[in-house]
Design a protein around this motif. Structure first.
Motif, mmCIF file in Angstrom:
data_model
loop_
_atom_site.group_PDB
_atom_site.id
_atom_site.type_symbol
_atom_site.label_atom_id
_atom_site.label_comp_id
_atom_site.label_asym_id
_atom_site.label_seq_id
_atom_site.Cartn_x
_atom_site.Cartn_y
_atom_site.Cartn_z
ATOM 1 N N ALA A 542 0.828 -1.212 0.000
ATOM 2 C CA ALA A 542 0.000 0.000 0.000
ATOM 3 C C ALA A 542 0.862 1.261 0.000
ATOM 4 N N LEU A 543 1.904 1.262 0.821
ATOM 5 C CA LEU A 543 2.759 2.445 0.922
ATOM 6 C C LEU A 543 3.574 2.658 -0.345
ATOM 7 N N MET A 544 4.093 1.573 -0.921
ATOM 8 C CA MET A 544 4.886 1.697 -2.147
ATOM 9 C C MET A 544 3.998 2.120 -3.313
ATOM 10 N N HIS A 545 2.781 1.622 -3.364
ATOM 11 C CA HIS A 545 1.856 2.051 -4.413
ATOM 12 C C HIS A 545 1.498 3.526 -4.260
ATOM 13 N N ALA A 546 1.335 3.977 -3.017
ATOM 14 C CA ALA A 546 1.048 5.398 -2.796
ATOM 15 C C ALA A 546 2.193 6.255 -3.322
ATOM 16 N N ARG A 547 3.399 5.840 -3.031
ATOM 17 C CA ARG A 547 4.569 6.573 -3.529
ATOM 18 C C ARG A 547 4.609 6.545 -5.059
ATOM 19 N N ARG A 548 4.360 5.382 -5.630
ATOM 20 C CA ARG A 548 4.408 5.217 -7.089
ATOM 21 C C ARG A 548 3.351 6.058 -7.797
ATOM 22 N N ASP A 549 2.164 6.161 -7.207
ATOM 23 C CA ASP A 549 1.003 6.709 -7.902
ATOM 24 C C ASP A 549 0.666 8.147 -7.546
ATOM 25 N N THR A 550 1.350 8.736 -6.560
ATOM 26 C CA THR A 550 0.981 10.069 -6.081
ATOM 27 C C THR A 550 2.071 11.072 -6.440
ATOM 28 N N ASP A 551 1.756 11.996 -7.339
ATOM 29 C CA ASP A 551 2.755 12.969 -7.784
ATOM 30 C C ASP A 551 3.306 13.783 -6.618
ATOM 31 N N ALA A 552 2.446 14.113 -5.655
ATOM 32 C CA ALA A 552 2.901 14.917 -4.511
ATOM 33 C C ALA A 552 3.992 14.193 -3.731
ATOM 34 N N LEU A 553 3.889 12.860 -3.614
ATOM 35 C CA LEU A 553 4.907 12.097 -2.896
ATOM 36 C C LEU A 553 6.179 11.939 -3.719
ATOM 37 N N LYS A 554 6.046 11.904 -5.027
ATOM 38 C CA LYS A 554 7.214 11.700 -5.882
ATOM 39 C C LYS A 554 8.039 12.967 -6.062
ATOM 40 N N ARG A 555 7.354 14.113 -6.167
ATOM 41 C CA ARG A 555 8.106 15.331 -6.476
ATOM 42 C C ARG A 555 7.534 16.590 -5.841
ATOM 43 N N GLY A 556 6.669 16.432 -4.857
ATOM 44 C CA GLY A 556 6.040 17.586 -4.239
ATOM 45 C C GLY A 556 6.960 18.352 -3.312
ATOM 46 N N LEU A 557 6.541 19.570 -3.001
ATOM 47 C CA LEU A 557 7.212 20.343 -1.955
ATOM 48 C C LEU A 557 7.007 19.621 -0.625
ATOM 49 N N CYS A 558 7.766 20.034 0.381
ATOM 50 C CA CYS A 558 7.720 19.301 1.649
ATOM 51 C C CYS A 558 7.742 20.249 2.836
ATOM 52 N N ARG A 559 6.784 20.028 3.729
ATOM 53 C CA ARG A 559 6.837 20.610 5.075
ATOM 54 C C ARG A 559 6.824 19.455 6.054
ATOM 55 N N MET A 560 7.579 19.568 7.108
ATOM 56 C CA MET A 560 7.595 18.501 8.104
ATOM 57 C C MET A 560 7.923 19.082 9.462
ATOM 58 N N GLY A 561 7.581 18.310 10.497
ATOM 59 C CA GLY A 561 7.897 18.761 11.846
ATOM 60 C C GLY A 561 7.237 17.895 12.903
ATOM 61 N N ALA A 562 7.619 18.133 14.145
ATOM 62 C CA ALA A 562 7.055 17.415 15.285
ATOM 63 C C ALA A 562 5.766 18.102 15.714
ATOM 64 N N LEU A 563 4.727 17.300 15.926
ATOM 65 C CA LEU A 563 3.475 17.825 16.480
ATOM 66 C C LEU A 563 3.435 17.660 17.991
ATOM 67 N N SER A 564 4.279 16.771 18.495
ATOM 68 C CA SER A 564 4.454 16.529 19.936
ATOM 69 C C SER A 564 5.702 15.671 20.039
ATOM 70 N N PRO A 565 6.175 15.364 21.242
ATOM 71 C CA PRO A 565 7.345 14.477 21.331
ATOM 72 C C PRO A 565 7.117 13.112 20.688
ATOM 73 N N GLU A 566 5.862 12.673 20.596
ATOM 74 C CA GLU A 566 5.549 11.331 20.106
ATOM 75 C C GLU A 566 5.122 11.288 18.644
ATOM 76 N N VAL A 567 4.746 12.428 18.073
ATOM 77 C CA VAL A 567 4.112 12.435 16.745
ATOM 78 C C VAL A 567 4.913 13.299 15.776
ATOM 79 N N PHE A 568 5.207 12.716 14.611
ATOM 80 C CA PHE A 568 5.928 13.432 13.558
ATOM 81 C C PHE A 568 5.039 13.493 12.327
#
Length: 647
Positions: A542-568
């Motif tokens: 499921a995860l590899m297919h999402a990467r394969r089939d979703t343009d945002a995952l293949k070449r999209g811009l990226c924001r990331m960060g911690a929402l709490s000590p336990e959640v990224f």
């Protein structure tokens, strides 16, 4: 009197623009927040790799100190920190390795700016793909009879081999009967035709590149002690079969990456020929050998430079003209295998290869195929690694396309095993992003397992330090059933992170089947065909297919960060609209209630780009949907869970 206040965050566009690594000659705008009537002067101290030092005045307006800094015209590293002069005559300093710094009374750690060649590009198809790493002897055996027959080549040369009858046997980790030391001499017989048989399986997973550990002639199962660079090992197959593999893989949109071991050869090789098994005169056999200059002898033939002191692995002089031409010349090794259909290379121990030699390799790879990839095995931050020659030029634009991203591996495993928290994970990932040129960063091989480290499922189940216990204790290590199940759940979390981040996700063969194993040789077991773990197979697919089939995952811009000590969280999106992908990982064993507004994730070059989440998002792992309200996603994350929403 108000105390002096000062703040700078190197990963916020409001403090440094452009973000991260920059092209040669770029101007960088740097700001800081400051306050208090004690401050009389602010300077930015900038120093370059060659020792050049410059001070820039930072006039204050509206509570912000500002300056513009020109970057050098040649690739290098630049560092900076701030000097704050106070009314009472004292000087305070402000700096950090990355992110937000702190005021110090002494010279602080300095922020890094990586300056690289603006012409540097990495192949887009590589950056948008998925890699599958295969340890060739252990993926699939097409025929026991062929395996036995092909093994006779080595046996007839006088080499000792242990042949596994059953594919399901355990790997050997003790010395063979009559032998004093363990040698990697046991073979299962995984071969070229076995991989060809499974190309439909790999294509269905979404694989775009197969990275093969060494396949050239060698009498060890890992084949890092090359005996003949121009010959496929007979146990693995023939050149004709290898050509067919490359051709059939290419028809399915899959490239083949080879492992180049160019810092040393085997002592038992046609070039060194310590045991006189070849018709040519090897370097060990005399100074008249055409290969003699490749090696460095000290006094007599039994004293020579070798890889980490292993006599079985004599070092080569990579810049010796004959050797360099043998590998990179018009009739060289790289050209030979490009003609067979393999245009991509992973460089073993790239940090032990001279920069000039890596540049030779790059020119050859790109000449044979402009889309060819040169990937280096470097275990650290590639931007600021030093060697005997000084700073290594891996990221400058004329050497590697990218690296095996072990800093990502370490950060992900540390977070998921509780050694660090989500804020530390964010700092590690954002620092790499800040230090690496975008073409290099987008091409990083993001792995969680490999042939050189404990398999992720075992590491995430609480494996002991590989260096603290013997091979026999590693062989005996078995996590409890509870630990094992947690490890497999965390494996899915780690894979979700791989598939969501920029860079190229790499699946080590069998991880998707739930394979376990401590360090070498236990991380190199035979793929359990027919006994795969259904939960991990389903999640990986499921995860590899999402990467394969979703343009945002293949070449999209990226924001990331911690929402709490336990959640990224990771958000990938295309600036012109279209599908966005949102990953949330809860590494804790408790439900976590979370709220995400993407605009709160402001670190990095994409921190100000407009982004609107869809009203409804669907999780690729569970199929469940979640709604957003005014661009905010609120949800409760189950313990030890990942959610990759697309919408």
């Amino acid at each position: 009197m108000h105390m002096a206040t000062f703040r700078h965050h190197s990963r916020y566009l409001s403090f440094r623009r452009p973000q991260g690594a920059v092209c040669c000659g770029t101007g960088v705008h740097i700001e800081a927040e400051c306050g208090g009537d004690e401050i009389v002067r602010i300077q930015l101290r900038l120093y370059e790799q060659d020792g050049t030092e410059t001070f820039f005045e930072m006039p204050v307006e509206g509570g912000r100190a500002k300056t513009d800094v020109p970057m050098p015209e040649a690739p290098c590293l630049v560092w900076y920190y701030f000097m704050i002069s106070l009314k009472d005559g004292r000087t305070l300093y402000y700096g950090a390795d990355s992110g937000e710094g702190s005021l110090q009374t002494h010279e602080p750690r300095a922020y890094q700016i990586t300056v690289y060649d603006g012409a540097f590009k990495t192949p887009q198809s590589w950056c948008e793909g998925i890699v599958y790493q295969i340890f060739p002897d252990r993926f699939r055996r097409s025929s026991w009879e062929d395996f036995y027959a092909r093994a006779q080549y080595h046996i007839q040369k006088g080499r000792f081999l242990r042949l596994h009858d059953r594919w399901s046997e355990e790997v050997c980790y003790t010395a063979a009967p009559g032998q004093e030391d363990y040698e990697p001499d046991d073979f299962f017989g995984g071969d070229c035709n076995g991989i060809r048989e499974k190309l439909p399986y790999l294509q269905e997973l979404g694989v775009t590149t197969i990275y093969l550990n060494p396949v050239f002639e060698s009498a060890s199962n890992h084949r890092y002690n090359t005996a003949d660079y121009n010959r496929i090992d007979p146990i693995f197959g023939s050149e004709e079969e290898f050509r067919a593999l490359c051709r059939e893989a290419g028809e399915r949109g899959i490239r083949v990456m080879l492992d180049g071991v160019f810092s040393h050869t085997g002592a038992d090789s046609r070039y060194f020929d310590r045991y006189s098994r070849y018709e040519d005169e090897g370097a060990y056999e005399g100074e008249d050998s055409p290969y003699y200059k490749w090696y460095t002898f000290h006094g007599d033939r039994d004293h020579y430079e070798s890889w980490w002191g292993f006599a079985s692995l004599p070092n080569v002089n990579e810049l010796e003209a004959g050797y360099a031409d043998f590998i990179t010349g018009e009739n060289g090794v790289l050209k030979h295998w490009a003609d067979c259909g393999a245009h991509d290379w992973r460089l073993d121990v790239a940090d032990e290869l001279p920069d000039e030699f890596i540049r030779f390799l790059r020119r050859r790879v790109k000449q044979d195929d402009p889309e060819g990839v040169l990937l280096g095995e470097v275990w650290d931050d590639c931007s600021n690694k030093y060697g005997p020659e000084g700073r290594r030029g891996y990221v400058s634009g004329d050497e590697l396309d990218s690296t095996m991203n072990y800093p990502f591996t370490e950060a992900a495993i540390a977070f998921l095993t509780g050694r660090t928290d989500a804020y530390a994970l964010n700092h590690a990932l954002q620092t790499l992003r800040e230090h690496y040129p975008k073409p290099f960063y987008d091409a990083c091989l993001n792995l969680i397992s490999s042939h050189d480290i404990i398999r992720a499922a075992t590491a995430l189940a609480g494996a002991p330090d590989r260096n603290a216990i013997s091979r026999s204790l590693q062989a005996a290590f078995r996590p409890s059933e509870q630990q094992k199940q947690k490890g497999l759940k965390k494996l899915i979390l780690a894979t979700a992170l791989q598939m969501a981040l920029p860079g190229v996700p790499c699946v080590y063969y069998g991880d998707e089947a739930g394979m376990t194993g401590m360090a070498d040789p236990f991380n190199r077991g035979a793929y359990p065909w027919g006994s795969e773990n259904p939960e991990t197979m389903e999640a990986f697919t499921a995860l590899m297919h999402a990467r394969r089939d979703t343009d945002a995952l293949k070449r999209g811009l990226c924001r990331m960060g911690a929402l709490s000590p336990e959640v990224f969280a990771v958000v990938r999106y295309l600036p012109q609209g279209g599908k966005a992908a949102v990953l949330m990982i809860n590494r804790s064993e408790k439900v976590q209630s979370v709220s995400l507004k993407p605009e709160r994730l402001v670190e990095g070059p994409d921190g100000e780009t407009q982004l609107a989440l869809a009203d409804t998002l669907t999780d690729v792992l569970s199929g469940e949907t979640v709604g957003t309200e005014n661009g905010e996603l609120k949800t409760a994350l189950a313990p030890l869970s990942a959610r990759l929403w697309i919408g």
